[in-house]
Design an enzyme around this catalytic site. Structure first.
Site, mmCIF file in Angstrom:
data_model
loop_
_atom_site.group_PDB
_atom_site.id
_atom_site.type_symbol
_atom_site.label_atom_id
_atom_site.label_comp_id
_atom_site.label_asym_id
_atom_site.label_seq_id
_atom_site.Cartn_x
_atom_site.Cartn_y
_atom_site.Cartn_z
ATOM 1 N NE ARG B 41 -53.427 -21.720 -1.182
ATOM 2 C CZ ARG B 41 -53.658 -22.986 -1.576
ATOM 3 N NH1 ARG B 41 -54.774 -23.271 -2.219
ATOM 4 N NH2 ARG B 41 -52.800 -23.935 -1.303
ATOM 5 C CD GLU B 42 -60.498 -18.420 -8.674
ATOM 6 O OE1 GLU B 42 -60.790 -17.812 -9.708
ATOM 7 O OE2 GLU B 42 -60.564 -19.663 -8.580
ATOM 8 C CB ALA B 80 -78.729 -18.687 9.139
ATOM 9 C CD GLU B 97 -80.568 -12.406 9.654
ATOM 10 O OE1 GLU B 97 -81.649 -12.959 9.332
ATOM 11 O OE2 GLU B 97 -79.960 -11.652 8.888
ATOM 12 C CB SER B 118 -65.734 -23.881 1.801
ATOM 13 O OG SER B 118 -65.237 -24.877 0.940
ATOM 14 C CD GLU B 124 -70.460 -18.181 4.880
ATOM 15 O OE1 GLU B 124 -71.572 -17.712 5.114
ATOM 16 O OE2 GLU B 124 -70.304 -19.246 4.256
ATOM 17 C CD GLU B 143 -83.458 -10.490 3.617
ATOM 18 O OE1 GLU B 143 -82.924 -11.432 3.023
ATOM 19 O OE2 GLU B 143 -82.821 -9.571 4.139
ATOM 20 C CD GLU B 145 -91.079 -12.153 -0.228
ATOM 21 O OE1 GLU B 145 -90.910 -11.833 -1.414
ATOM 22 O OE2 GLU B 145 -90.477 -11.621 0.723
#
Lengths: 198, 198
Positions: B41-42, B80, B97, B118, B124, B143, B145
């Site tokens: 599998r990939e 997140a 966060e 998924s 993930e 990061e 803005e």
């Protein structure tokens, strides 16, 4: 890509494929924001997928299957599959997958909603449908020998949600719980529904 | 990887990295199933992420941001971020966060559930937390803005769900709707909760 009127609008100004695989590609894409700033992102390109919430008065049709990618031998999920047939619409793919995975067709199909699995780095969009008025159907598939069909009592819907680890299944089952509670508002404010006699 | 007693159990017998990127790797992995069959599998390898459902009596704290990967200039999401700091636990990442994205801390943090984005092709895992008893907090971040903070009235929760296109946000908001309706059952049957005074 939507340009829109948002200050957050951007345009894609470059794309280089750095990996081309069987299911996914990876691209380094470059974007220019409305404020003039440019940045690059690593993006996984995926063709998209469908998931089917199939249920009748008493039962919900789920599957258990091995998910090698995440190391789970027995993930509880709704039937689902990739949009991997050229030119196939999501609804057609959903009808095909339901027959292939659990040997069922539905006389009534309804779009639930669609969503991005992980919008920060991957463009996979999943289209969820509800299938009801179920009947036996058959379809050929050579890849499903390890899928166990699970007929789950609707009265135990909360238990399925509590043990679920799969995004599309969580979304579909929580949607169903809302529908059964009568507190549902359709995505985008529309109540599109397709009645299909097959 | 769990061997388990399932007929769907498998073991990983090989792994080759075919793409190594900034956020993800892609590997071709080989598995042997209990029935002796082998397959490849990939798989997209990702470090995982956290999402934070931050709310108080009146409001839910959301963000709108550009999501270049999916071509959306204005995606409505819960705060997140990635698990990208070495050794950082999901709860710590969530607290970091929340401060970075919306300048808030929470006196009370509670794990909601975690899920695979998924499971067919990507590992993930997203850990969702509820943060309440909110207060001002600050953190450095270079990061954000283009993130707009959106204070969304809780009485319009159903409207947020109806327009949401993001998996983690859909799951978190539908969980909140269940909690506010009093029909909630925690994942795995446990009611773990962390009271933090910070």
């Amino acid at each position: 890509m939507s340009a829109g009127g948002s200050p957050r609008a951007f345009e894609r100004i470059g794309s280089e494929t750095v990996y081309s695989g069987a299911l996914i590609d990876v691209r380094i894409e470059r974007y220019r924001h409305r404020d003039g700033a440019e940045e690059s992102r690593e993006v996984v390109r995926h063709q998209g997928a469908v998931g089917i919430l199939a249920y009748d008065e008493q039962e919900l049709w789920l599957v258990r299957q091995p998910r090698e990618a995440v190391g789970e031998p027995d993930l509880l999920e709704i039937p689902a599959g990739r949009l991997d047939v050229a030119g196939e619409e999501p609804l057609q793919a959903a009808q095909r997958e339901l027959a292939e995975e659990i040997g069922r067709g539905g006389a009534r199909w309804e779009p639930i909603l669609s969503y991005y699995s992980s919008a920060g780095f991957c463009d996979e969009r999943v289209h969820l449908f509800a299938a009801t008025e179920l009947h036996a159907a058959s379809a050929q598939s050579g890849e499903n020998e390890r899928i166990e069909i699970v007929r789950w009592p609707l009265v135990k819907l909360d238990e399925a949600i509590a043990q679920c680890l799969d995004a599309k299944t969580l979304i579909a089952l929580m949607w169903l719980a809302r529908r059964l509670n009568g507190s549902l508002h359709p995505q985008g404010g529309s109540a599109a529904e397709a009645k299909l006699e097959r």
